[in-house]
Motif scaffolding. Structure first.
Motif, PDB file in Angstrom:
ATOM      1  N   THR A 127     -61.192  42.697 -17.921  1.00 56.09           N
ATOM      2  CA  THR A 127     -60.996  41.302 -17.513  1.00 56.09           C
ATOM      3  C   THR A 127     -59.526  41.002 -17.282  1.00 56.09           C
ATOM      4  OG1 THR A 127     -62.960  40.563 -18.716  1.00 56.09           O
ATOM      5  CG2 THR A 127     -61.285  38.895 -18.250  1.00 56.09           C
ATOM      6  N   VAL A 128     -58.689  41.438 -18.209  1.00 57.64           N
ATOM      7  CA  VAL A 128     -57.253  41.168 -18.104  1.00 57.64           C
ATOM      8  C   VAL A 128     -56.645  41.891 -16.910  1.00 57.64           C
ATOM      9  CG1 VAL A 128     -55.023  41.469 -19.248  1.00 57.64           C
ATOM     10  CG2 VAL A 128     -57.006  40.690 -20.561  1.00 57.64           C
ATOM     11  N   MET A 129     -56.976  43.160 -16.748  1.00 57.06           N
ATOM     12  CA  MET A 129     -56.405  43.923 -15.636  1.00 57.06           C
ATOM     13  C   MET A 129     -56.786  43.319 -14.288  1.00 57.06           C
ATOM     14  SD  MET A 129     -54.393  46.252 -16.633  1.00 57.06           S
ATOM     15  CE  MET A 129     -53.997  47.533 -17.804  1.00 57.06           C
ATOM     16  N   HIS A 130     -58.010  42.845 -14.186  1.00 62.36           N
ATOM     17  CA  HIS A 130     -58.453  42.225 -12.932  1.00 62.36           C
ATOM     18  C   HIS A 130     -57.661  40.953 -12.657  1.00 62.36           C
ATOM     19  CE1 HIS A 130     -61.123  40.999  -9.679  1.00 62.36           C
ATOM     20  NE2 HIS A 130     -61.211  39.813 -10.257  1.00 62.36           N
ATOM     21  N   ALA A 131     -57.496  40.120 -13.682  1.00 65.34           N
ATOM     22  CA  ALA A 131     -56.763  38.866 -13.498  1.00 65.34           C
ATOM     23  C   ALA A 131     -55.296  39.120 -13.202  1.00 65.34           C
ATOM     24  CB  ALA A 131     -56.910  37.997 -14.747  1.00 65.34           C
ATOM     25  N   LEU A 132     -54.694  40.073 -13.904  1.00 60.50           N
ATOM     26  CA  LEU A 132     -53.281  40.377 -13.661  1.00 60.50           C
ATOM     27  C   LEU A 132     -53.082  40.987 -12.281  1.00 60.50           C
ATOM     28  CD1 LEU A 132     -52.079  41.782 -17.112  1.00 60.50           C
ATOM     29  CD2 LEU A 132     -51.864  39.455 -16.202  1.00 60.50           C
ATOM     30  N   HIS A 133     -54.075  41.732 -11.805  1.00 63.49           N
ATOM     31  CA  HIS A 133     -53.986  42.268 -10.440  1.00 63.49           C
ATOM     32  C   HIS A 133     -53.939  41.130  -9.425  1.00 63.49           C
ATOM     33  CE1 HIS A 133     -54.716  44.710  -6.880  1.00 63.49           C
ATOM     34  NE2 HIS A 133     -55.676  43.860  -6.565  1.00 63.49           N
ATOM     35  N   GLU A 134     -54.774  40.121  -9.611  1.00 64.28           N
ATOM     36  CA  GLU A 134     -54.787  38.994  -8.676  1.00 64.28           C
ATOM     37  C   GLU A 134     -53.469  38.227  -8.725  1.00 64.28           C
ATOM     38  OE1 GLU A 134     -58.265  36.691  -9.602  1.00 64.28           O
ATOM     39  OE2 GLU A 134     -59.528  37.916  -8.278  1.00 64.28           O
ATOM     40  N   ARG A 135     -52.944  38.031  -9.923  1.00 65.09           N
ATOM     41  CA  ARG A 135     -51.644  37.358 -10.034  1.00 65.09           C
ATOM     42  C   ARG A 135     -50.540  38.199  -9.400  1.00 65.09           C
ATOM     43  NH1 ARG A 135     -51.818  35.269 -16.381  1.00 65.09           N
ATOM     44  NH2 ARG A 135     -53.754  34.029 -16.176  1.00 65.09           N
ATOM     45  N   GLY A 136     -50.579  39.496  -9.655  1.00 65.34           N
ATOM     46  CA  GLY A 136     -49.579  40.385  -9.077  1.00 65.34           C
ATOM     47  C   GLY A 136     -49.655  40.428  -7.573  1.00 65.34           C
ATOM     48  N   ASP A 137     -50.867  40.342  -7.029  1.00 65.95           N
ATOM     49  CA  ASP A 137     -51.022  40.356  -5.570  1.00 65.95           C
ATOM     50  C   ASP A 137     -50.401  39.123  -4.939  1.00 65.95           C
ATOM     51  OD1 ASP A 137     -52.258  41.692  -3.198  1.00 65.95           O
ATOM     52  OD2 ASP A 137     -53.372  39.804  -3.084  1.00 65.95           O
ATOM     53  N   THR A 186     -49.863  48.567  -5.784  1.00 70.79           N
ATOM     54  CA  THR A 186     -49.431  47.808  -6.949  1.00 70.79           C
ATOM     55  C   THR A 186     -48.395  46.770  -6.507  1.00 70.79           C
ATOM     56  OG1 THR A 186     -47.533  49.223  -7.495  1.00 70.79           O
ATOM     57  CG2 THR A 186     -49.709  49.897  -8.345  1.00 70.79           C
ATOM     58  N   PRO A 187     -48.063  45.792  -7.363  1.00 74.31           N
ATOM     59  CA  PRO A 187     -47.065  44.778  -6.997  1.00 74.31           C
ATOM     60  C   PRO A 187     -45.642  45.278  -7.206  1.00 74.31           C
ATOM     61  CG  PRO A 187     -47.950  44.252  -9.144  1.00 74.31           C
ATOM     62  CD  PRO A 187     -48.718  45.453  -8.658  1.00 74.31           C
ATOM     63  N   THR A 188     -45.347  46.422  -6.604  1.00 74.38           N
ATOM     64  CA  THR A 188     -44.028  47.052  -6.669  1.00 74.38           C
ATOM     65  C   THR A 188     -43.514  47.257  -5.260  1.00 74.38           C
ATOM     66  OG1 THR A 188     -44.480  48.176  -8.767  1.00 74.38           O
ATOM     67  CG2 THR A 188     -42.798  49.148  -7.363  1.00 74.38           C
ATOM     68  N   VAL A 189     -42.295  46.800  -5.001  1.00 77.66           N
ATOM     69  CA  VAL A 189     -41.729  46.862  -3.653  1.00 77.66           C
ATOM     70  C   VAL A 189     -40.338  47.474  -3.724  1.00 77.66           C
ATOM     71  CG1 VAL A 189     -40.881  45.517  -1.698  1.00 77.66           C
ATOM     72  CG2 VAL A 189     -43.041  44.898  -2.778  1.00 77.66           C
ATOM     73  N   SER A 190     -40.074  48.427  -2.836  1.00 76.01           N
ATOM     74  CA  SER A 190     -38.734  48.989  -2.695  1.00 76.01           C
ATOM     75  C   SER A 190     -38.184  48.624  -1.325  1.00 76.01           C
ATOM     76  CB  SER A 190     -38.764  50.509  -2.861  1.00 76.01           C
ATOM     77  OG  SER A 190     -39.057  50.859  -4.197  1.00 76.01           O
ATOM     78  N   PHE A 191     -36.886  48.320  -1.290  1.00 76.30           N
ATOM     79  CA  PHE A 191     -36.279  47.899  -0.025  1.00 76.30           C
ATOM     80  C   PHE A 191     -34.833  48.361   0.063  1.00 76.30           C
ATOM     81  CE2 PHE A 191     -35.636  44.460  -3.075  1.00 76.30           C
ATOM     82  CZ  PHE A 191     -34.332  44.018  -2.845  1.00 76.30           C
ATOM     83  N   HIS A 227     -51.365  48.573 -14.024  1.00 76.44           N
ATOM     84  CA  HIS A 227     -51.830  47.647 -12.999  1.00 76.44           C
ATOM     85  C   HIS A 227     -53.327  47.689 -12.726  1.00 76.44           C
ATOM     86  CE1 HIS A 227     -47.692  46.667 -12.104  1.00 76.44           C
ATOM     87  NE2 HIS A 227     -47.412  47.953 -11.987  1.00 76.44           N
ATOM     88  N   ALA A 228     -54.029  48.642 -13.283  1.00 71.91           N
ATOM     89  CA  ALA A 228     -55.466  48.748 -13.038  1.00 71.91           C
ATOM     90  C   ALA A 228     -56.113  49.427 -14.237  1.00 71.91           C
ATOM     91  CB  ALA A 228     -55.747  49.540 -11.762  1.00 71.91           C
ATOM     92  N   LEU A 229     -57.380  49.162 -14.435  1.00 74.14           N
ATOM     93  CA  LEU A 229     -58.099  49.771 -15.549  1.00 74.14           C
ATOM     94  C   LEU A 229     -58.411  51.224 -15.205  1.00 74.14           C
ATOM     95  CD1 LEU A 229     -59.324  49.105 -18.345  1.00 74.14           C
ATOM     96  CD2 LEU A 229     -61.500  48.744 -17.152  1.00 74.14           C
ATOM     97  N   VAL A 230     -57.796  52.134 -15.936  1.00 72.45           N
ATOM     98  CA  VAL A 230     -58.018  53.556 -15.699  1.00 72.45           C
ATOM     99  C   VAL A 230     -59.401  53.945 -16.218  1.00 72.45           C
ATOM    100  CG1 VAL A 230     -57.201  55.896 -16.195  1.00 72.45           C
ATOM    101  CG2 VAL A 230     -55.548  54.026 -15.921  1.00 72.45           C
ATOM    102  N   ASP A 231     -60.094  54.762 -15.460  1.00 75.42           N
ATOM    103  CA  ASP A 231     -61.390  55.301 -15.880  1.00 75.42           C
ATOM    104  C   ASP A 231     -61.356  56.803 -15.637  1.00 75.42           C
ATOM    105  OD1 ASP A 231     -64.013  56.104 -16.270  1.00 75.42           O
ATOM    106  OD2 ASP A 231     -64.884  54.335 -15.316  1.00 75.42           O
ATOM    107  N   VAL A 232     -60.980  57.557 -16.664  1.00 77.17           N
ATOM    108  CA  VAL A 232     -60.784  58.986 -16.470  1.00 77.17           C
ATOM    109  C   VAL A 232     -62.084  59.699 -16.121  1.00 77.17           C
ATOM    110  CG1 VAL A 232     -58.739  59.094 -17.933  1.00 77.17           C
ATOM    111  CG2 VAL A 232     -60.996  59.425 -18.965  1.00 77.17           C
TER     112      VAL A 232
END
Length: 418
Positions: free
Chosen positions: A304-314, A342-347, A213-218
């Motif tokens: 670029t992809v991770m940023h765009a997918l984050h916005e879609r996931g949000d 992240t765009p993960t929800v538990s209920f 869900h995000a660009l990792v930068d170790v």
């Protein structure tokens, strides 16, 4: 100044979905919505093709002189380069293993050889137990003291200031998850690693749920070890470990006498899953290929992809969050949209154990996870260790119509209208 409209930077959801043969599956008249991404994503055709090509045309063991062995060496070296781009590392810091849990037990055992009775290990209540159980075992075996970083059930984050109060001159290891696979919480690992390093501790980060869900930068994180799993980002079932060179070299690793004793291969026990390593690299290249600008570097395209997918996931997260809150009898857990998550929800659905909910939804073409997802301590803290939770995760192929169908399905269960 130009007023021309800026075009899309990343492939559309429809274009992305065309890469996944599994999305043609149906339950009766309904297409299947794979909402179980946090437990494992679907695989694009290009990943399966890369694995098949390796097995059919290059399959061999490593470090010999005949052509398929040389080709295998080259493919594995290329995979280290690709995964280094994915994590912001160098190729010599990337190793592979069966899965994150197996790798971490191996790393923890090596760390444990230098621990003394009374040494302290800090784990968190928010974590998947893959980053808990290895340290529990060490505490038992070596007489170390296990300390727990507590979860705040109002914010669904670590309690503010708690890590500072737990650190001491005896702290040897701090193990933290970058993101919760149950609650979606993204933790400030940069700040926590800095505190742990200042105390002289070895730092280990579980990035399994964060990496998709995000660009990792170790390098920015600064940890000694960062682990993730390719099957959470459209690849096969294989684990990846970033180990800072000096930290890996310092490990007292159990090994076979003739096995490599140099970094990073010293972390890899036995013959590896070569086709899985090739598939993991193909998964990273698939993600990078979703960027419209094919001239940028792989790392830049991944960003670029991770940023765009984050916005879609949000956007999907907000739809899911608001829809579930509007259904009587449904309790949603985790930090709200607009916060680090992240765009993960538990209920939980009142009166319906999580397995019952998942079984109800499956024939509707809605595949969701249920249980505690190995985040066992979180489930206990929520009082749902027995009933479990229902988990929905948004991936690159998830659509708003699938979320709407999920909400309709939960509503039908609650209202008894199915």
């Amino acid at each position: 100044m130009s007023t021309a409209a800026v075009g899309p930077t990343v492939a559309s959801v429809d274009a992305i979905r065309a890469h996944f043969p599994s999305l043609t599956r149906r339950e009766g008249a309904q297409p299947v919505a794979y909402l179980d991404g946090p437990g494992g994503t679907q695989v694009p055709r290009v990943v399966a093709d890369a694995m098949s090509d390796y097995l059919l045309h290059h399959n061999a063991n490593t470090h010999w002189v005949y052509p398929t062995s040389v080709e295998t060496d080259a493919l594995l070296a290329a995979a280290r380069v690709t995964l280094a781009d994915f994590l912001g590392a160098t190729p010599g810091e990337i190793s592979f293993g069966a899965n994150m849990s197996t790798i971490l037990f191996h790393v923890a055992r090596a760390i444990g050889r230098s621990l003394q009775p009374g040494d302290e290990i800090i784990v968190t209540e928010l974590d998947h137990h893959a980053n808990v159980a290895p340290w529990q075992a060490l505490a038992t075996e070596r007489g170390a003291v296990l300390k727990w970083l507590p979860l705040d059930l109002e914010t669904y984050r670590h309690e503010v200031g708690a890590l500072e109060s737990l650190l001491s001159p005896r702290t040897k290891v701090v193990a933290i998850g970058a993101a919760s696979n149950m609650l979606g919480t993204v933790s400030d690992v940069v700040a926590m690693v800095a505190l742990a390093k200042a105390a002289g501790a070895i730092t280990v980060i579980d990035a399994v749920h964060f990496a998709p869900h995000a660009l990792v930068d170790v390098k920015a994180i600064g940890a000694d070890f960062v682990l993730c799993s390719a099957y959470k980002f459209y690849g096969p079932h294989i684990g990846i470990c970033y180990g800072r060179h000096d930290a890996t070299a310092a490990l007292d690793l159990p090994r076979l006498e003739p096995a490599p004793d140099y970094v990073p291969e010293c972390l890899e026990t036995g013959t590896q899953n070569h086709e899985g390593i090739v598939g993991a690299a193909a998964a990273v290249d698939f993600i990078a290929s979703l960027a419209i600008d094919g001239t940028a570097s792989r790392r830049e395209r991944l960003g670029t992809v991770m940023h765009a997918l984050h916005e879609r996931g949000d956007a999907l997260l907000r739809q899911l969050w608001e829809g579930l809150h509007a259904i009587d009898g449904v309790t949603v857990f985790g930090p709200p949209p607009g916060t680090a998550r992240t765009p993960t929800v538990s209920f939980h659905v009142q009166g319906h154990p999580s397995e019952e909910v998942a079984r109800f939804l499956a024939p509707l073409g809605l595949y969701v996870s249920n249980g505690d997802f190995y985040a066992t301590t979180v489930a206990r803290r929520l009082g749902l260790a027995h009933e479990g939770l229902v988990r929905v995760g948004c991936s690159c192929y998830t659509t708003a119509s699938e979320i709407a169908r999920l909400l309709d399905g939960v509503r039908a269960l609650v209202q008894g209208t199915a």
